[in-house]
Scaffold this active site. Sequence first.
Site, PDB file in Angstrom:
ATOM      1  N   SER A 132      -3.422  15.859  -5.841  1.00  0.00           N
ATOM      2  CA  SER A 132      -3.261  13.836  -5.015  1.00  0.00           C
ATOM      3  C   SER A 132      -4.015  14.794  -3.922  1.00  0.00           C
ATOM      4  O   SER A 132      -3.774  15.517  -3.031  1.00  0.00           O
ATOM      5  CB  SER A 132      -2.322  12.796  -4.847  1.00  0.00           C
ATOM      6  OG  SER A 132      -2.389  12.274  -4.377  1.00  0.00           O
ATOM      7  N   TYR A 146       6.290  12.796  -2.358  1.00  0.00           N
ATOM      8  CA  TYR A 146       5.429  13.103  -2.443  1.00  0.00           C
ATOM      9  C   TYR A 146       3.817  13.434  -2.049  1.00  0.00           C
ATOM     10  O   TYR A 146       3.392  14.760  -2.800  1.00  0.00           O
ATOM     11  CB  TYR A 146       4.305  11.382  -3.089  1.00  0.00           C
ATOM     12  CG  TYR A 146       3.234  11.463  -3.806  1.00  0.00           C
ATOM     13  CD1 TYR A 146       3.772  12.196  -5.219  1.00  0.00           C
ATOM     14  CD2 TYR A 146       1.811  11.346  -3.295  1.00  0.00           C
ATOM     15  CE1 TYR A 146       2.650  11.764  -6.150  1.00  0.00           C
ATOM     16  CE2 TYR A 146       1.371  11.194  -4.274  1.00  0.00           C
ATOM     17  CZ  TYR A 146       1.789  11.133  -5.490  1.00  0.00           C
ATOM     18  OH  TYR A 146       0.824  11.542  -6.494  1.00  0.00           O
TER      19      TYR A 146
END
Length: 258
Positions: free
Chosen positions: A137, A150
């Site tokens: 990501s 995250y």
Amino acid sequence: MTKRAVVTGASSGIGEATARKLRADGWDVVAVARRADRLEALAAETGVVPFAADLTVADDIAALRDFLAASGSVNSVIQVAGGARGTDHVATGDVDDWQWMYDVNVLSTQRVVASLLPLLREAAKADGVADIVIVTSTAARVAYQGGGGYNAAKAAESALAQALRLELNGEPLRVVEIAPGMVQTEEFSLNRLGGDQGAADKVYEGVEAPLVADDIADLIAYAVEAPGHVNLDLVIVRPVAQSAQHVLARGPLHVREG
């Protein structure tokens, strides 16, 4: 000879789209995820081979390895499984959520790679190249408030991919990292926000043409179908409306005058 890919996280989102894309391109696909019912539906529609497994469970990964070893070659492993949970700040973060994110994004990737690497080496001997694709990501590269857990998990997963590429230098094994920005999928934001559909919808509200799962699947297919000497080390992909992690246009895109 038909090549075979293992796609994790194949019950929804990018993983499902990738399984569909590779099947359409003529690959044999083993679709891996926890939810057997979704995999069976995907199999009935596309012809993938379903394999239900929880990648945080060592015995499940061992069973996957044994199944693959007994049933054919493995030319590509595409590790999509992962996810985010919560938007707490570092000081108030839920340790259980952080542990879950590390388990599903980092430790699962390590387990899958370690377990399936011998099968990939066998395929590379026969065919001249084999692939490990890891979907991370842009959160791995730019931290943001409420994203600490995250950010940390995806940064670790990205570091894993980079180290792996160095460790495999000299072998005909490609390590590809795909780092998407905003991708609108059925479940990612919904899961992150505790099942609050209204909050999940607001993430994409007013954004003209966010990426969708098929966009990432197309990139993955290109990476594994490129000539064997070509490696896409890292692809960062965002919608045009998102210039950076923290710079997002909401509303119609338009050309400025002057």
